[in-house]
Write an enzyme that holds these catalytic residues in place. Structure first.
Site, short mmCIF file in Angstrom:
data_model
loop_
_atom_site.label_atom_id
_atom_site.label_comp_id
_atom_site.label_asym_id
_atom_site.label_seq_id
_atom_site.Cartn_x
_atom_site.Cartn_y
_atom_site.Cartn_z
N LYS A 54 3.23 0.54 0.24
CA LYS A 54 2.15 1.28 0.89
C LYS A 54 2.78 2.59 1.53
CE LYS A 54 -0.69 -2.86 1.83
NZ LYS A 54 -0.51 -4.28 2.69
N GLN A 98 -0.18 -6.39 8.73
CA GLN A 98 0.25 -6.98 7.40
C GLN A 98 0.11 -8.54 7.77
OE1 GLN A 98 1.07 -5.39 4.54
NE2 GLN A 98 1.24 -7.61 3.70
N ASP A 123 -8.89 -2.38 5.98
CA ASP A 123 -8.79 -3.63 5.16
C ASP A 123 -10.17 -4.21 4.90
OD1 ASP A 123 -6.22 -4.58 4.04
OD2 ASP A 123 -5.68 -5.32 6.01
#
Ligand code: NDP
Length: 289
Positions: A54, A98, A123
């Site tokens: 990422k 995460q 997200d």
């Protein structure tokens, strides 16, 4: 019949090109560079690889990237305080924690995820964004199902009036996939582990999305001739061998189009994270101008 291959890199490239243009527009209109903060707690090796990917993708495209690495033993309050700081940080437009979190934080996962400002929830997991997606309001949408939809759109695959079947009802893939397909006027059925006569249902699908987490779960007899098959599954069956949820070799003989694993949906997930970061920045700029 041999199915058309829907290659992730082609569509991810197109999405990234649009992101680049939007970055330029944000810079000239508001003078900002969007920023993404990723928090990783602990040493999970797979998570470290995902976070590094990422970070690299952000840097390549010109998004400011901040990786915050916290020790395995970090307490919940310390993590919440970090998220609060990022919620207020003007350089940061997207925040991602995460997963999975270390075992001692598992019970607090909901509280931690919900502490991310909905405006920076790239997200798309915050209940505010989940609710907005369900009622058709503009929101930040979970990256993987959003990537599947973008791929269908970019490939010119008609969804309007089509019969779509999603196997899997998780909050991160199956349920948002349902809403996204429904919003594009597909007639959508969601199947799960308690579904009876699964093959009978899947074999009616014009668009079949598999998000199960079981290698080769979707077999040829479950697929209608000419159907579009989107394989979300990522299953490690050997040290260096990843396969999807679809029996690719057999299903490609009946499907009209199919995504490979690896090289399919997975590549779109990260492209959509970049897209969501830019979108979050656009929405924040507009609401404060
Ligand atoms: P979950 O384990 O959360 O959900 C799996 C779903 O499959 C559940 O709804 C479950 O039903 C259903 N299921 C399990 N067994 C059956 C069965 N025999 N028949 C019908 N349905 C069944 O997984 P996720 O949604 O998180 O992920 C699915 C897959 O996608 C995984 O392989 C994951 O690695 C991959 N993935 C890939 C991403 C990417 O970037 N490409 C991102 C996210 C996930 P029930 O609810 O009844 O238990």
């Amino acid at each position: 019949m041999t199915a058309k291959l829907l290659e992730g890199k082609v569509f991810a490239g197109q999405i990234k090109e649009t992101v680049r243009q939007e970055l330029t527009a944000l810079k000239s209109e508001y003078g900002i560079t969007p920023g993404l903060a990723v928090i990783i707690v602990g040493e999970n090796p797979a998570s470290r690889v995902y976070v590094a990917n990422k970070h690299r993708s952000c840097e390549e495209i010109g998004i400011y990237s901040k990786v915050i690495t916290l020790a395995e033993h970090t307490g919940k309050d310390e993590l919440l305080a970090e998220i609060m700081r990022l919620n207020l940080d003007e350089r940061i437009h997207g925040i991602l924690v995460q997963l999975p979190l270390p075992d001692h934080m598992k019970n607090a996962e909901k509280e931690i995820m919900n502490s991310i400002s909905p405006a920076k929830d790239v997200d798309g997991f915050h209940p505010v964004n989940v609710g907005k997606l369900a009622i058709g309001e503009e929101s930040l949408v979970p990256c993987t199902p959003y990537g599947c939809i973008k791929m269908l759109e970019l490939a010119g695959i008609e969804m309007n009036g089509k019969r779509a079947v999603v196997i899997g009802r998780s909050n991160i893939v199956g349920k948002p996939m349902f809403h996204l397909l429904l919003a594009r006027n597909a007639t959508v059925t969601v199947c799960h582990s308690r579904t009876h006569n699964l093959a009978e249902i899947t074999s009616q699908a014009d668009i079949l999305v598999a998000a199960v987490g079981k290698p080769g779960f979707v077999t040829k007899d479950m697929v209608k001739s000419g159907a579009v098959v989107i394989d979300v599954g990522i299953n490690r069956i050997a040290e260096k061998k990843l396969v999807g949820d679809v029996d690719f070799q057999a299903v490609k003989e009946v499907a009209g189009a199919i995504t490979p694993v690896p090289g399919g949906v997975g590549l779109l997930t990260i492209a959509m994270l970049l897209h969501n970061t830019v979108k979050a920045a656009q929405m924040i700029c507009k609401s404060s101008s």
